[in-house]
Design an enzyme around this catalytic site. Structure first.
Site, PDB file in Angstrom:
ATOM      1  N   GLU A  67      36.458  40.794  46.518  1.00 28.40           N
ATOM      2  CA  GLU A  67      37.567  40.922  47.461  1.00 28.40           C
ATOM      3  C   GLU A  67      37.073  41.342  48.848  1.00 28.40           C
ATOM      4  O   GLU A  67      37.621  40.926  49.873  1.00 28.40           O
ATOM      5  CB  GLU A  67      38.578  41.950  46.948  1.00 28.40           C
ATOM      6  CG  GLU A  67      39.449  41.467  45.799  1.00 28.40           C
ATOM      7  CD  GLU A  67      40.495  40.492  46.271  1.00 28.40           C
ATOM      8  OE1 GLU A  67      41.598  40.910  46.657  1.00 28.40           O
ATOM      9  OE2 GLU A  67      40.195  39.274  46.269  1.00 28.40           O
ATOM     10  N   GLY A 113      51.394  36.201  48.475  1.00 30.27           N
ATOM     11  CA  GLY A 113      51.413  37.627  48.167  1.00 30.27           C
ATOM     12  C   GLY A 113      51.350  37.937  46.694  1.00 30.27           C
ATOM     13  O   GLY A 113      51.730  39.036  46.274  1.00 30.27           O
ATOM     14  N   LEU A 114      50.856  36.984  45.879  1.00 30.56           N
ATOM     15  CA  LEU A 114      50.815  37.183  44.435  1.00 30.56           C
ATOM     16  C   LEU A 114      49.402  37.436  43.920  1.00 30.56           C
ATOM     17  O   LEU A 114      49.153  37.338  42.719  1.00 30.56           O
ATOM     18  CB  LEU A 114      51.424  35.967  43.730  1.00 30.56           C
ATOM     19  CG  LEU A 114      52.902  35.693  44.035  1.00 30.56           C
ATOM     20  CD1 LEU A 114      53.385  34.450  43.302  1.00 30.56           C
ATOM     21  CD2 LEU A 114      53.765  36.896  43.678  1.00 30.56           C
ATOM     22  N   LYS A 138      49.298  39.450  40.787  1.00 29.98           N
ATOM     23  CA  LYS A 138      49.947  40.756  40.928  1.00 29.98           C
ATOM     24  C   LYS A 138      51.229  40.601  41.741  1.00 29.98           C
ATOM     25  O   LYS A 138      51.394  39.689  42.543  1.00 29.98           O
ATOM     26  CB  LYS A 138      49.009  41.768  41.598  1.00 29.98           C
ATOM     27  CG  LYS A 138      48.845  41.672  43.106  1.00 29.98           C
ATOM     28  CD  LYS A 138      49.853  42.501  43.872  1.00 29.98           C
ATOM     29  CE  LYS A 138      49.675  42.450  45.383  1.00 29.98           C
ATOM     30  NZ  LYS A 138      49.702  41.153  46.011  1.00 29.98           N
ATOM     31  N   ASP A 171      45.011  44.969  44.207  1.00 28.60           N
ATOM     32  CA  ASP A 171      45.158  43.634  43.624  1.00 28.60           C
ATOM     33  C   ASP A 171      44.164  43.408  42.493  1.00 28.60           C
ATOM     34  O   ASP A 171      44.526  42.939  41.405  1.00 28.60           O
ATOM     35  CB  ASP A 171      44.966  42.559  44.696  1.00 28.60           C
ATOM     36  CG  ASP A 171      46.148  42.467  45.650  1.00 28.60           C
ATOM     37  OD1 ASP A 171      46.939  43.421  45.725  1.00 28.60           O
ATOM     38  OD2 ASP A 171      46.276  41.436  46.339  1.00 28.60           O
ATOM     39  N   SER A 201      43.802  27.691  38.981  1.00 31.80           N
ATOM     40  CA  SER A 201      44.733  28.792  39.260  1.00 31.80           C
ATOM     41  C   SER A 201      46.164  28.277  39.271  1.00 31.80           C
ATOM     42  O   SER A 201      46.458  27.241  39.872  1.00 31.80           O
ATOM     43  CB  SER A 201      44.417  29.442  40.601  1.00 31.80           C
ATOM     44  OG  SER A 201      45.352  30.490  40.871  1.00 31.80           O
ATOM     45  N   SER A 240      43.763  35.567  45.241  1.00 31.65           N
ATOM     46  CA  SER A 240      42.351  35.846  45.522  1.00 31.65           C
ATOM     47  C   SER A 240      41.779  36.826  44.504  1.00 31.65           C
ATOM     48  O   SER A 240      40.684  36.614  43.962  1.00 31.65           O
ATOM     49  CB  SER A 240      42.197  36.407  46.941  1.00 31.65           C
ATOM     50  OG  SER A 240      40.896  36.909  47.161  1.00 31.65           O
TER      51      SER A 240
END
Length: 414
Positions: free
Chosen positions: A177, A134-135, A19, A188, A127, A138
Site C-alpha cells: 500500500e 472507496g471499497l 473494505k 484497508d 478483482s 488496492s
C-alpha cells in the site's frame, strides 16, 4: 529474510476482501474513531508453477500481462520508503496507465520476499471490486499478492490463518500500500487481512471487534466521480471558519462510532434497529459537513421507501452509498430496490460486510483448484475442458481463469 521456494508446488488460490467504511468518515482525519468492515467482494490470485524459469504477472481486468526473466533483489532497509522502488528496478519496463502501481508493487514484494531464487511461476489476479469507489480494491490486491508470495516463500505456516501468519501478511500488504499510496492509514489492508469489523483511530493499532454476525448490505455506486482530496480540504476549510460548530459535529460522529462498537459487541435483539438509527444519524452529520451529493440523497430516498437506512461511505461527494438490508426484508423487496436504483443509473451490488479475511484455497470440494477452473469454463462458456489445457504447463488454466465470468469467480468466496 529471503527464502528460495521449492521448484514444484501445487497450484493454489488466494482471495482477500474489500473494505467498507461503516461509520466515522472525515472525523477519523481529526483523531476520531471510524468503523470499517470487510466486504465480500474480493480479489482472487491464482498461482501456478512454470517450467521455463520465468515469472509471469497477469492482471486481466486492467490488461496487464508481463513476463520477467530476472527481478532485482531488494532490501527494505536500502529504501527510505517503499515508494522508491522505481529507482531500484533497473531496466524493467513498467507500463503507464492503471496497471503501473500494481506492477511496481509486485516487483517490490517479489524483490523483498523471493529474489534471488529459481524463477518459475505465474500469478493471475482477478478483482470483483470496482476501482476508485472507496471499497479498498488496492488493499485487497496487495493482501492477496503478499499472501501468495509469502506462501511461495514458505514463510506462512498455517495457510495464512494463524495470528503469526496474519501479522506477517498485514505487514507486507501495508508495504504494498505504501508503494501505491505513499502514506496509507493501514486500515484497508488490516480489514482485508483479518476480515470482520475493525475500529480505527489515527495513531493507534486497529481494534478487532468481537462480532460473529455479518451484515447484509447493498453497495450502490453513484458513478459520480469525486475527489477525496478536495472533499477533505472542504471539511478542513469549514472547520477553520467554524471550529466550535464543526468540532461538535465531529464529536457526534465519533460517538456514533463508539455506539456502533457497543452494538457489534452486544449482539442484542435490537442491534439491527439501532444500527439503522445510527446509519441515518451518521449520514446526517456528514451531510452537515457538506460531503453528501444529490445522487446519494436520491439513494437514501429510494431505500427509505422500503424501510432501509442508507449513508454515504468513504469520502462522499458521489462515490458509493451503503444500505443496511434488514433481516426481515424479503428477496423480492431487495430486488425491487435494486431495480429502482438501476433505473436511476446507479450500479448496485448485494453483498455482506464482516465476513472472512484473506484465505488460501487449494481446492473446491473434491476438486483441485485447476480441476474446478476447467469445469467452470466448460459449464459457463460451453467449451470442451481441453480448451483449458492449451499452452505451456498451466498457461491454459491461467487463460481460462482470466476469462471466467465474475459470477463464476465469486463462487470461490469462502
Amino acid at each position: 529474510m529471503v527464502v528460495a521456494i521449492a521448484q514444484e508446488f501445487t497450484p493454489f488460490l488466494v482471495s482477500a476482501p474489500g473494505k467498507l467504511i461503516l461509520f466515522g468518515e472525515h472525523a477519523v482525519v481529526y483523531g476520531k474513531t471510524a468503523i470499517a468492515g470487510s466486504v465480500d467482494m474480493r480479489a482472487y490470485a491464482l498461482v501456478t508453477p512454470r517450467s521455463d524459469n520465468t515469472t509471469r504477472l497477469v492482471l486481466p481486468d486492467i490488461n496487464v500481462d508481463m513476463q520477467f526473466s530476472k527481478l532485482p533483489r531488494l532490501n527494505p532497509s536500502d529504501l527510505s520508503h517503499p515508494c522508491e522502488v522505481e529507482n531500484h528496478i533497473g531496466s524493467i519496463n513498467v507500463p503507464e496507465g492503471p496497471g503501473r502501481m500494481a506492477v511496481l508493487t509486485f516487483v517490490y514484494l517479489f524483490g523483498c520476499l523471493l529474489a534471488p531464487r529459481p524463477l518459475g511461476f505465474t500469478v493471475c489476479v482477478r478483482s470483483l471490486l470496482p476501482v476508485g469507489a472507496g471499497l479498498g480494491s488496492s488493499a485487497s490486491f496487495n493482501v492477496a499478492l503478499a499472501t501468495a508470495l509469502l506462501q511461495l516463500s514458505g514463510q506462512l505456516r498455517d495457510d495464512g490463518q494463524s495470528t503469526r501468519d496474519r501479522r506477517l501478511i498485514n505487514q507486507w500488504a501495508f508495504a504494498g500500500e505504501q508503494v501505491a499510496h505513499g502514506t496509507p492509514s493501514g486500515i484497508d489492508n488490516s480489514v482485508a487481512t483479518y476480515g470482520g469489523f475493525l475500529a480505527y483511530t489515527k495513531g493507534q493499532s486497529p481494534q478487532n471487534l468481537d462480532s460473529s454476525s455479518a451484515l447484509r448490505v447493498l453497495i450502490t455506486n453513484t458513478n459520480v466521480p469525486k475527489s477525496t482530496k478536495a472533499l477533505v480540504a472542504g471539511v478542513r476549510l469549514l472547520r477553520d471558519k467554524h471550529p466550535q460548530v464543526v468540532d461538535g459535529v465531529l464529536d457526534t460522529i465519533h460517538n456514533v462510532s463508539i455506539s456502533a462498537i457497543s452494538l457489534f459487541e452486544s449482539q442484542g435483539e435490537d442491534v439491527e434497529d439501532k444500527l439503522q438509527d445510527i446509519i441515518r444519524l451518521n449520514h446526517g452529520m456528514l451531510s452537515t459537513l457538506g460531503v453528501s451529493h444529490l445522487s446519494l440523497e436520491r439513494i437514501r430516498e429510494i431505500t427509505a421507501m422500503h424501510n432501509m437506512a442508507s449513508k454515504l461511505t468513504g469520502a462522499g461527494g458521489g462515490g458509493c452509498a451503503l444500505t443496511l438490508v434488514p433481516s426481515t426484508a424479503s428477496d423480492e423487496t431487495v430486488e425491487n430496490v435494486k431495480l429502482m436504483l438501476a433505473e436511476e443509473g446507479f450500479k448496485c451490488y448485494q453483498t455482506t460486510v464482516g465476513g472472512a479475511g484473506v484465505v488460501v484455497t487449494h481446492g473446491v470440494g473434491s476438486q483441485s483448484i485447476v480441476e474446478w477452473i476447467r469445469s467452470m469454463l466448460d459449464r459457463k462458456l460451453s467449451l470442451a475442458p481441453s480448451a483449458a489445457n492449451e499452452g505451456t504447463g498451466y498457461d491454459g488454466v491461467v487463460s481460462a481463469f482470466s476469462i471466467l465470468p465474475d459470477a463464476a469467480i465469486a463462487k470461490l468466496a469462502p
